[in-house]
Design a protein around this motif. Sequence first.
Motif, short mmCIF file in Angstrom:
data_model
loop_
_atom_site.label_atom_id
_atom_site.label_comp_id
_atom_site.label_asym_id
_atom_site.label_seq_id
_atom_site.Cartn_x
_atom_site.Cartn_y
_atom_site.Cartn_z
N LEU A 22 41.97 40.30 45.97
CA LEU A 22 42.01 39.33 47.06
C LEU A 22 42.61 39.96 48.31
CD1 LEU A 22 41.39 37.50 44.63
CD2 LEU A 22 42.92 35.80 45.62
N ALA A 23 42.17 39.48 49.46
CA ALA A 23 42.57 40.09 50.73
C ALA A 23 43.83 39.46 51.29
CB ALA A 23 41.43 39.97 51.74
N GLY A 24 44.47 40.20 52.17
CA GLY A 24 45.62 39.69 52.90
C GLY A 24 46.81 39.40 52.02
N ALA A 25 47.50 38.32 52.35
CA ALA A 25 48.71 37.96 51.62
C ALA A 25 48.44 37.57 50.18
CB ALA A 25 49.41 36.81 52.33
N LEU A 26 47.18 37.36 49.82
CA LEU A 26 46.86 36.89 48.47
C LEU A 26 46.56 38.03 47.50
CD1 LEU A 26 44.58 33.84 49.36
CD2 LEU A 26 47.07 33.92 49.05
N ASN A 27 46.78 39.27 47.90
CA ASN A 27 46.39 40.38 47.04
C ASN A 27 47.03 40.31 45.66
OD1 ASN A 27 46.95 43.56 46.23
ND2 ASN A 27 44.92 43.17 47.12
N PHE A 28 48.30 39.90 45.58
CA PHE A 28 48.98 39.84 44.30
C PHE A 28 48.51 38.66 43.44
CE2 PHE A 28 52.87 42.23 46.16
CZ PHE A 28 52.18 43.42 46.06
N PHE A 29 47.63 37.82 44.00
CA PHE A 29 47.04 36.72 43.23
C PHE A 29 45.72 37.15 42.58
CE2 PHE A 29 49.88 34.66 46.13
CZ PHE A 29 50.30 33.49 45.51
N SER A 30 45.37 38.43 42.69
CA SER A 30 44.07 38.88 42.21
C SER A 30 43.86 38.62 40.73
CB SER A 30 43.90 40.38 42.51
OG SER A 30 43.97 40.63 43.90
N GLY A 31 44.93 38.54 39.95
CA GLY A 31 44.81 38.26 38.53
C GLY A 31 44.13 36.94 38.22
N ILE A 32 44.06 36.04 39.22
CA ILE A 32 43.38 34.76 38.99
C ILE A 32 41.92 34.97 38.67
CG2 ILE A 32 42.67 34.30 41.38
CD1 ILE A 32 44.34 31.67 39.21
N THR A 33 41.33 36.09 39.13
CA THR A 33 39.91 36.34 38.90
C THR A 33 39.62 36.87 37.50
OG1 THR A 33 39.93 38.61 39.78
CG2 THR A 33 39.60 36.82 41.36
N LEU A 34 40.65 37.13 36.70
CA LEU A 34 40.42 37.61 35.34
C LEU A 34 39.73 36.56 34.47
CD1 LEU A 34 43.71 39.61 34.73
CD2 LEU A 34 41.38 40.55 34.76
N GLU A 35 39.83 35.28 34.84
CA GLU A 35 39.12 34.27 34.05
C GLU A 35 37.61 34.40 34.22
OE1 GLU A 35 40.64 30.53 35.53
OE2 GLU A 35 39.00 30.33 36.96
N GLU A 36 37.16 35.00 35.32
CA GLU A 36 35.73 35.20 35.56
C GLU A 36 35.26 36.60 35.20
OE1 GLU A 36 33.41 33.21 36.72
OE2 GLU A 36 34.40 31.52 37.73
N THR A 37 36.17 37.46 34.78
CA THR A 37 35.86 38.87 34.54
C THR A 37 35.12 39.06 33.22
OG1 THR A 37 37.77 39.56 35.85
CG2 THR A 37 36.89 41.16 34.30
N THR A 38 34.20 40.04 33.22
CA THR A 38 33.54 40.46 31.99
C THR A 38 33.67 41.97 31.84
OG1 THR A 38 31.39 40.76 33.07
CG2 THR A 38 31.86 38.58 32.11
N ILE A 39 33.49 42.48 30.64
CA ILE A 39 33.49 43.90 30.37
C ILE A 39 32.37 44.19 29.37
CG2 ILE A 39 35.31 43.53 28.64
CD1 ILE A 39 34.90 46.80 30.57
N GLY A 40 31.51 45.13 29.74
CA GLY A 40 30.43 45.44 28.81
C GLY A 40 29.29 46.14 29.50
#
Length: 509
Positions: free
Chosen positions: A491-509
């Motif tokens: 996430l950009a700007g002041a929200l960078n440390f909130f990037s972990g919120i996107t792990l719910e949408e993350t996939t690996i494969g």
Amino acid sequence: MTPTRRSLLAAGAALPFLGAVPARAQRQPGVLRFGLSSFPPSIQPWVNTGTAAATVKLLIYRGLVSFAPDGTLRGELAESWQNENPTTWVFRLRENAVFQNGDRVTSEDIRWNLEQMAAERSTAFYRGQAQRIARIETPDARTVRLVTMEPMVTLPLWFANYHMMMVSPRSPTGAGSLPIGAGPFVLKGQERGVSLDLEPFDRYYKPGLPKLRGVRMIAYADENLRVAALQAGDVDLIEYVPWQAMASIEADPKLRLDAADGPFMYLTFNTTRPHLGDARVRRAIAHAIRREDIVKAAFFGRGSPLEGLPIPPGSPLFDAELATGWRYDPDRARALLAEAGVPNGFSTNILSTAQYGMHKDTAEVVQQHLAAVGIQAELRLPDWATRVTLGNRGQFDISVMGTTTENNDPDGLTNLIDGSLPASYIRSIGLRVPRIEELLAAGRAEFDEAKRRAIYTEMQRIALAEAPIVGLAWRSQGYAMVPEVRGFKALAGALNFFSGITLEETTIG
């Protein structure tokens, strides 16, 4: 049994020992291996213990709202919210939101959380914000009406912060137990100091999420080992990519770098220590530092000098003149020291950490430039967990800190410079500037944008004179991953440390 605030905070201070997890293991289908920058000192949901802890908290817990990848507010436990009048906000809870013990999330649960945060002996990072809520009304199980002491335009932003997560009042209270959250993942195992193992919560309120079958969080305190683990295939995604490694990762076709500007470095002060209670001394320190040297030494040029409060270019509050209020001027620094009665300087210490190279490198540059104006500073470089503890206790003179503001609104500066808030390692100790506190309160109470700008402009001018913190450098903050990782976003700007919120949408494969 309903836990008390004290038992809940104590329970969160130590994670439950749920069985050892091997730190290095073969990839399992659908399981993301995440390289953390440190093992979290605590993942208690209401306290601030650093970015690595925040990433884990964003897996286990959820608040009323959160930030979407584009930085806008989105609903979480609350499906909607509205400003009923200047002092009243109403949140409508989701019908299907449940805690990880299966209990439905109700308005009474939200009331309980806010009352615990605001309690007299609470150590919650957002205690000050919670105490500005005058009344909590729960007309039905899904409606929470919050009546504030004064108009509060920024209140929804509070509830998007990972320090204001909601937990079950029926959480266990035994030693080592963990508060029960409502997030997409559940902590299932850990090897203390090494790794944490999380599995999907099968009743998460967002259908189809999370997409991963699990997340294994592996701590690599050494930043070079963290990069090596990614390159060797031991992990799939790492945080805090060291700046010296960014170019090589960008050039590696087997890896991908996702970096965003927004975090920054700054100094805080223990103003109960000799000389540091004098604003002239703090301004002298601000003028003594050549910030380009920090950008080069700590961030390999991936950043820019920060010579004022952390208000980025592009913000409606950005003012070019105010942005250089603490520009490098060693002659001015010496003159200010002389005015303060210490023309020959003084001895002090700088608290930082060797665990993050950018903290250590920043501290070393600051030390060198302070010495040039007569201030002799001893460096103290413990591990991160110890650095947090010492900072929270005020056991330092000057400290090097890295963070973002709480959000992209000007009110996000509050937790950095409002001396009325509880002691924290991210703020100066023992320093209150009543006019700054008044202006911050006025800014969050003002719904007219032009008037808000005037308020925050005055606040910046006073902050430049009082130096409650001293800005040092903006920095690029990076995550690196293998190409198979999809959906994760820095996430950009002041929200960078909130990037972990996107792990719910993350996939690996």
